[in-house]
Scaffold this motif. Structure first.
Motif, PDB file in Angstrom:
ATOM      1  N   UNK A  12       1.346   3.521 -10.316  1.00 24.03           N
ATOM      2  CA  UNK A  12       1.647   2.865 -11.585  1.00 24.03           C
ATOM      3  C   UNK A  12       3.023   2.204 -11.523  1.00 24.03           C
ATOM      4  N   UNK A  13       3.995   3.018 -11.094  1.00 21.07           N
ATOM      5  CA  UNK A  13       5.382   2.557 -10.971  1.00 21.07           C
ATOM      6  C   UNK A  13       5.889   3.067  -9.630  1.00 21.07           C
ATOM      7  N   UNK A  14       5.863   2.221  -8.639  1.00 25.67           N
ATOM      8  CA  UNK A  14       6.082   2.635  -7.259  1.00 25.67           C
ATOM      9  C   UNK A  14       7.406   3.346  -7.036  1.00 25.67           C
ATOM     10  N   UNK A  15       8.483   2.846  -7.637  1.00 25.36           N
ATOM     11  CA  UNK A  15       9.810   3.403  -7.379  1.00 25.36           C
ATOM     12  C   UNK A  15       9.876   4.892  -7.686  1.00 25.36           C
ATOM     13  N   UNK A  16       9.029   5.352  -8.611  1.00 22.97           N
ATOM     14  CA  UNK A  16       9.068   6.758  -9.012  1.00 22.97           C
ATOM     15  C   UNK A  16       8.333   7.677  -8.032  1.00 22.97           C
ATOM     16  N   UNK A  17       7.447   7.116  -7.221  1.00 20.38           N
ATOM     17  CA  UNK A  17       6.645   7.951  -6.313  1.00 20.38           C
ATOM     18  C   UNK A  17       6.797   7.550  -4.851  1.00 20.38           C
ATOM     19  N   UNK A  18       7.761   6.682  -4.562  1.00 22.12           N
ATOM     20  CA  UNK A  18       7.923   6.159  -3.201  1.00 22.12           C
ATOM     21  C   UNK A  18       8.119   7.274  -2.178  1.00 22.12           C
ATOM     22  N   UNK A  19       8.863   8.316  -2.564  1.00 21.64           N
ATOM     23  CA  UNK A  19       9.136   9.404  -1.632  1.00 21.64           C
ATOM     24  C   UNK A  19       7.888  10.139  -1.185  1.00 21.64           C
ATOM     25  N   UNK A  53      12.904  -3.090  -8.208  1.00 20.34           N
ATOM     26  CA  UNK A  53      12.875  -1.639  -8.007  1.00 20.34           C
ATOM     27  C   UNK A  53      12.003  -1.282  -6.808  1.00 20.34           C
ATOM     28  N   UNK A  54      10.851  -1.929  -6.712  1.00 16.00           N
ATOM     29  CA  UNK A  54       9.932  -1.658  -5.600  1.00 16.00           C
ATOM     30  C   UNK A  54      10.539  -2.089  -4.273  1.00 16.00           C
ATOM     31  N   UNK A  55      11.168  -3.250  -4.262  1.00 14.98           N
ATOM     32  CA  UNK A  55      11.784  -3.755  -3.039  1.00 14.98           C
ATOM     33  C   UNK A  55      12.847  -2.776  -2.537  1.00 14.98           C
ATOM     34  N   UNK A  56      13.690  -2.308  -3.445  1.00 14.83           N
ATOM     35  CA  UNK A  56      14.739  -1.362  -3.070  1.00 14.83           C
ATOM     36  C   UNK A  56      14.133  -0.049  -2.569  1.00 14.83           C
ATOM     37  N   UNK A  57      13.077   0.421  -3.228  1.00 16.10           N
ATOM     38  CA  UNK A  57      12.446   1.677  -2.830  1.00 16.10           C
ATOM     39  C   UNK A  57      11.824   1.570  -1.439  1.00 16.10           C
ATOM     40  N   UNK A  58      11.217   0.433  -1.147  1.00 15.83           N
ATOM     41  CA  UNK A  58      10.632   0.215   0.182  1.00 15.83           C
ATOM     42  C   UNK A  58      11.721   0.192   1.249  1.00 15.83           C
ATOM     43  N   UNK A  92       1.422  13.960  -7.145  1.00 16.15           N
ATOM     44  CA  UNK A  92       2.498  13.844  -8.129  1.00 16.15           C
ATOM     45  C   UNK A  92       3.852  13.907  -7.428  1.00 16.15           C
ATOM     46  N   UNK A  93       4.792  13.123  -7.934  1.00 17.29           N
ATOM     47  CA  UNK A  93       6.157  13.172  -7.417  1.00 17.29           C
ATOM     48  C   UNK A  93       6.882  14.357  -8.029  1.00 17.29           C
ATOM     49  N   UNK A  94       7.805  14.929  -7.295  1.00 15.23           N
ATOM     50  CA  UNK A  94       8.605  16.027  -7.808  1.00 15.23           C
ATOM     51  C   UNK A  94       9.640  15.463  -8.765  1.00 15.23           C
TER      52      UNK A  94
END
Length: 206
Positions: free
Chosen positions: A8-15, A47-52, A203-205
């Protein structure tokens, strides 16, 4: 082996994706921001670019609405990952079809290239995208002749479930379509992983 990571929102679950593939660092990802073009709010793209990049990936942008056929083919075939941002699902599908990127993208995914979708980039993989009109405006895609999606999953992902500003619209989708199609609601803190046909929600922590 098909590998789909639907967010849904990649930056939150990228890890979570980084934990799945420890060899991700140094690889190139084709970054497709096309869905965001009709939108006024686009912070999630950066946000996604930075997370990648924080995962160690080399981001290689591909704007399919303006790219040549040769550029589309080169990047989708030669980079190791595919990433498609959020935005307007109807516009995204229109441009993927118009440019021919849809066929190359599907080919590469079926060959085993990992695909990461965010919101619109997730919904576009469903059998038909008509259900998402409570969240996205179909008028953004004046030349889209069919709502048939890329049909890579046999369910209908519903991103941003329980999250503002989409909380009410997600509930409306459920009330209108839950008896007709197999909806899979998931929040910004979750992702749906489809690995060789096996579907799991991670789920992300917090």
């Amino acid at each position: 082996m098909t590998k789909l990571f639907l967010t849904s929102y990649f930056a939150e679950v990228a890890g979570v994706i980084g934990d799945f593939d420890e060899r991700i660092e140094g690889k190139r990802v084709t970054f497709i921001p096309t869905a965001s073009l009709p939108e006024e709010i686009t912070f999630y793209v950066e946000d996604a670019k930075k997370a990648l990049e924080q995962l160690g990936l080399i981001v290689d942008k591909l704007e399919v609405s303006t790219a040549s056929t040769g550029e589309i083919e080169d990047k989708l075939k030669n980079n190791e990952y595919i990433y498609v941002t959020g935005g307007n699902t109807y516009f995204l599908l229109q441009e993927l079809r118009r440019s021919g990127a849809d066929k190359i993208l599907l080919e590469q995914i079926r060959l085993g290239k990992p695909y990461i979708g965010e919101s619109a980039g997730t919904v576009v993989l469903s059998p038909n995208i008509a259900y998402i009109q409570e969240m996205d405006n179909p008028d953004a895609a004046k030349n889209l002749e069919s709502y048939e999606g890329l049909n890579l999953v046999n369910f209908y992902p519903l991103p941003h479930y329980g999250n503002q500003p989409f909380k009410d619209s997600a509930e409306l989708v459920i009330s209108k379509y839950s008896n007709e199609i197999e909806l899979s609601p998931f929040s910004n803190n979750q992702l749906i992983a489809v690995i060789d046909g096996e579907v799991e929600t991670w789920s992300a922590v917090s």
